[in-house]
Motif scaffolding. Structure first.
Motif, PDB file in Angstrom:
ATOM      1  N   MET A  58       0.823  -1.221   0.000  1.00  0.00           N
ATOM      2  CA  MET A  58       0.000   0.000   0.000  1.00  0.00           C
ATOM      3  C   MET A  58       0.853   1.266   0.000  1.00  0.00           C
ATOM      4  N   LYS A  59       2.007   1.193  -0.658  1.00  0.00           N
ATOM      5  CA  LYS A  59       2.877   2.358  -0.762  1.00  0.00           C
ATOM      6  C   LYS A  59       2.798   2.994  -2.143  1.00  0.00           C
ATOM      7  N   ASP A  60       1.991   2.408  -3.032  1.00  0.00           N
ATOM      8  CA  ASP A  60       2.001   2.840  -4.426  1.00  0.00           C
ATOM      9  C   ASP A  60       1.274   4.158  -4.660  1.00  0.00           C
ATOM     10  N   LEU A  61       0.082   4.307  -4.097  1.00  0.00           N
ATOM     11  CA  LEU A  61      -0.723   5.488  -4.375  1.00  0.00           C
ATOM     12  C   LEU A  61      -1.131   6.171  -3.076  1.00  0.00           C
ATOM     13  N   LEU A  62      -0.297   7.078  -2.623  1.00  0.00           N
ATOM     14  CA  LEU A  62      -0.586   7.856  -1.426  1.00  0.00           C
ATOM     15  C   LEU A  62      -0.624   9.325  -1.821  1.00  0.00           C
ATOM     16  N   LEU A  63      -1.659  10.012  -1.383  1.00  0.00           N
ATOM     17  CA  LEU A  63      -1.865  11.382  -1.825  1.00  0.00           C
ATOM     18  C   LEU A  63      -0.699  12.304  -1.492  1.00  0.00           C
ATOM     19  N   TYR A  64      -0.043  12.082  -0.356  1.00  0.00           N
ATOM     20  CA  TYR A  64       1.014  13.020   0.021  1.00  0.00           C
ATOM     21  C   TYR A  64       2.137  13.064  -1.011  1.00  0.00           C
ATOM     22  N   LYS A  65       2.388  11.943  -1.682  1.00  0.00           N
ATOM     23  CA  LYS A  65       3.440  11.927  -2.708  1.00  0.00           C
ATOM     24  C   LYS A  65       3.047  12.794  -3.905  1.00  0.00           C
ATOM     25  N   LEU A  66       1.770  12.740  -4.271  1.00  0.00           N
ATOM     26  CA  LEU A  66       1.293  13.614  -5.341  1.00  0.00           C
ATOM     27  C   LEU A  66       1.303  15.066  -4.904  1.00  0.00           C
ATOM     28  N   LEU A  67       0.916  15.298  -3.645  1.00  0.00           N
ATOM     29  CA  LEU A  67       0.836  16.664  -3.142  1.00  0.00           C
ATOM     30  C   LEU A  67       2.209  17.327  -3.074  1.00  0.00           C
ATOM     31  N   ASP A  68       3.259  16.545  -2.861  1.00  0.00           N
ATOM     32  CA  ASP A  68       4.613  17.097  -2.903  1.00  0.00           C
ATOM     33  C   ASP A  68       4.867  17.761  -4.263  1.00  0.00           C
ATOM     34  N   ILE A  69       4.476  17.048  -5.324  1.00  0.00           N
ATOM     35  CA  ILE A  69       4.665  17.541  -6.688  1.00  0.00           C
ATOM     36  C   ILE A  69       3.689  18.679  -6.982  1.00  0.00           C
ATOM     37  N   TYR A  70       2.435  18.468  -6.640  1.00  0.00           N
ATOM     38  CA  TYR A  70       1.388  19.476  -6.812  1.00  0.00           C
ATOM     39  C   TYR A  70       1.785  20.792  -6.143  1.00  0.00           C
ATOM     40  N   GLY A  71       2.263  20.698  -4.907  1.00  0.00           N
ATOM     41  CA  GLY A  71       2.619  21.889  -4.160  1.00  0.00           C
ATOM     42  C   GLY A  71       3.758  22.659  -4.792  1.00  0.00           C
ATOM     43  N   MET A  72       4.720  21.963  -5.373  1.00  0.00           N
ATOM     44  CA  MET A  72       5.842  22.647  -6.013  1.00  0.00           C
ATOM     45  C   MET A  72       5.384  23.425  -7.244  1.00  0.00           C
ATOM     46  N   PHE A  73       4.405  22.897  -7.960  1.00  0.00           N
ATOM     47  CA  PHE A  73       3.869  23.639  -9.108  1.00  0.00           C
ATOM     48  C   PHE A  73       2.966  24.789  -8.673  1.00  0.00           C
ATOM     49  N   MET A  74       2.313  24.651  -7.540  1.00  0.00           N
ATOM     50  CA  MET A  74       1.382  25.674  -7.086  1.00  0.00           C
ATOM     51  C   MET A  74       2.076  26.860  -6.429  1.00  0.00           C
ATOM     52  N   ARG A  75       3.279  26.656  -5.892  1.00  0.00           N
ATOM     53  CA  ARG A  75       3.993  27.758  -5.240  1.00  0.00           C
ATOM     54  C   ARG A  75       4.565  28.708  -6.297  1.00  0.00           C
ATOM     55  N   GLU A  76       4.167  29.944  -6.232  1.00  0.00           N
ATOM     56  CA  GLU A  76       4.547  30.917  -7.242  1.00  0.00           C
ATOM     57  C   GLU A  76       6.060  31.157  -7.248  1.00  0.00           C
ATOM     58  N   ASP A  77       6.630  31.147  -8.441  1.00  0.00           N
ATOM     59  CA  ASP A  77       8.044  31.464  -8.663  1.00  0.00           C
ATOM     60  C   ASP A  77       9.014  30.463  -8.036  1.00  0.00           C
ATOM     61  N   LEU A  78       8.548  29.284  -7.683  1.00  0.00           N
ATOM     62  CA  LEU A  78       9.458  28.290  -7.117  1.00  0.00           C
ATOM     63  C   LEU A  78      10.256  27.586  -8.202  1.00  0.00           C
ATOM     64  N   LEU A  79       9.603  27.298  -9.336  1.00  0.00           N
ATOM     65  CA  LEU A  79      10.209  26.477 -10.382  1.00  0.00           C
ATOM     66  C   LEU A  79      10.462  27.260 -11.662  1.00  0.00           C
ATOM     67  N   ASP A  80      11.532  26.875 -12.350  1.00  0.00           N
ATOM     68  CA  ASP A  80      11.739  27.262 -13.734  1.00  0.00           C
ATOM     69  C   ASP A  80      11.265  26.059 -14.560  1.00  0.00           C
ATOM     70  N   VAL A  81      10.044  26.137 -15.040  1.00  0.00           N
ATOM     71  CA  VAL A  81       9.408  24.981 -15.688  1.00  0.00           C
ATOM     72  C   VAL A  81      10.147  24.576 -16.951  1.00  0.00           C
ATOM     73  N   GLU A  82      10.584  25.538 -17.736  1.00  0.00           N
ATOM     74  CA  GLU A  82      11.306  25.207 -18.973  1.00  0.00           C
ATOM     75  C   GLU A  82      12.626  24.506 -18.672  1.00  0.00           C
ATOM     76  N   LEU A  83      13.315  24.965 -17.645  1.00  0.00           N
ATOM     77  CA  LEU A  83      14.554  24.307 -17.232  1.00  0.00           C
ATOM     78  C   LEU A  83      14.281  22.886 -16.741  1.00  0.00           C
ATOM     79  N   PHE A  84      13.212  22.709 -16.000  1.00  0.00           N
ATOM     80  CA  PHE A  84      12.818  21.380 -15.522  1.00  0.00           C
ATOM     81  C   PHE A  84      12.600  20.430 -16.692  1.00  0.00           C
TER      82      PHE A  84
END
Length: 376
Positions: free
Chosen positions: A268-294
């Motif tokens: 039961m380690k395959d689909l846990l929301l917190y793992k998705l939220l880690d990624i989701y949160g990084m995209f939602m935080r303004e100016d955190l990522l350079d998406v093109e560089l990623f």
């Protein structure tokens, strides 16, 4: 708005688990809190997906003033206690990390923290919203031995925690060597912490490859990522971390690897929301990522398939989070792999259930067993 493939309780758990709520979602959450539902099931979902802290923060910020009309006010205290426990656990770990980091710095060892407390700060803005039980230390393979010496000098032992004796049971040498040869990390280093209120021992997982759960080595990529490491503030403590785009690549690979393998599904380690939220949160935080560089870096390393998998799952659960330009740039020729479960050498199951629904189907591994019996 209730998603057609989710029950009322599943939908409520998902809304409560979502950081950065929009106005319409806040109103919906308030309405859901006033409805008669199986709140025991909802509390269980939040616990399984490690999102109780987020639920507490959402309710406290947007709905606590309406609590006298909630259908399950008892439920609030449980969420509050979980959040406060997570915050203290995170702070214990952050404080204990400092002694280790100072020793590594003195030896000139390049390292970075991945996942855990850094993501709690970056993706959520609050380390108490990201539950983690160990600390992942990212180093190059050629510094494994020296890092091990530093940890042992500080009293850390490679092994497992014995809850009866409250001591570390040392791992066998053959098991320590096997893990180094066939995995991306070492056997966990542990040190008892009787001075702490919330953690029995301080745990360090030393990771030295980005191709997780395999014996494949990615030494040049690890060294490149460490050469770009940055210092960042985590709960007012300066720590070394991977660059944001490198951290996101690591998170995506981690999600992909734990989602596709049969043993991870059965645990039961395959689909846990917190793992998705880690990624989701990084995209939602303004100016955190350079998406093109990623995107460029993902393609340069040949990680498109793994990263696309994780981002696709994020968009399935939290629609429109990942920009189309990212998805289009990384999409592989075939998408069949998005629904496949792998055994040792081949595909052992293909999911038919929608991704969002599957997250809340706790007994989903039973579907694989039925499938296997049918094939025989």
């Amino acid at each position: 708005m209730l998603q057609s493939d989710l029950t009322q309780e599943e939908h409520t758990a998902l809304i409560l688990s979502t950081p950065f709520l929009e106005d319409s979602q806040i109103e919906e959450m308030q309405e859901l809190l006033h409805q008669q539902q199986d709140w025991n099931v909802i509390l269980g979902m939040l616990h399984v997906h490690r999102t109780a802290g987020i639920a507490w923060k959402n309710i406290k910020r947007y709905a606590i003033h309406l609590r006298k009309d909630f259908k399950a006010t008892y439920f609030l205290k449980s969420l509050e206690i979980m959040y406060k426990g997570q915050l203290e656990t995170a702070r214990d770990n952050i404080t204990l990390n400092e002694q280790l980091f100072q020793a590594l710095d003195q030896k000139g060892i390049e390292y970075a923290i991945v996942k855990g407390s850094v993501i709690g700060q970056w993706a959520y803005g609050d380390v108490g919203l990201r539950l983690f039980g160990d600390n992942d230390l990212f180093i190059s393979q050629d510094q494994l031995q020296e890092t091990g010496h530093v940890l042992k000098e500080l009293g850390y032992i490679q092994g497992s925690w014995n809850y009866e004796t409250e001591t570390v049971t040392p791992a066998k040498r053959k098991d320590i060597l096997y893990l180094i040869m066939n995995s991306h990390q070492t056997y966990t280093y542990m040190k008892p912490t009787p001075e702490c209120r919330f953690i029995d021992c301080h745990k360090i997982d030393v990771q030295f490859s980005v191709d997780l759960m395999t014996g494949n080595r990615t030494d040049s990529i690890v060294q490149e990522m460490l050469s770009r490491r940055i210092q960042t503030s985590v709960d007012e403590h300066l720590v070394w971390s991977l660059k944001e785009e490198d951290m996101l690549i690591f998170l995506c690979i981690h999600f992909y690897k734990e989602a596709i393998y049969l043993n991870e599904v059965e645990s039961m380690k395959d689909l846990l929301l917190y793992k998705l939220l880690d990624i989701y949160g990084m995209f939602m935080r303004e100016d955190l990522l350079d998406v093109e560089l990623f995107v460029r870096r993902t393609k340069a390393y040949g990680f498109e398939k793994m990263v696309y998998f994780a981002l696709h799952y994020v968009n399935e659960v939290f629609p429109h989070t990942i920009p189309d330009l990212v998805m289009d740039a990384l999409q592989p020729e075939s998408l069949a792999y998005l629904s496949e479960v792998l055994g040792a050498n081949d595909v052992v199951h293909t999911w038919n259930q929608p991704i969002r629904k599957r997250f809340f189907h706790i007994n989903r591994s039973l579907e694989i067993q039925k499938h296997s019996v049918h094939k025989e």
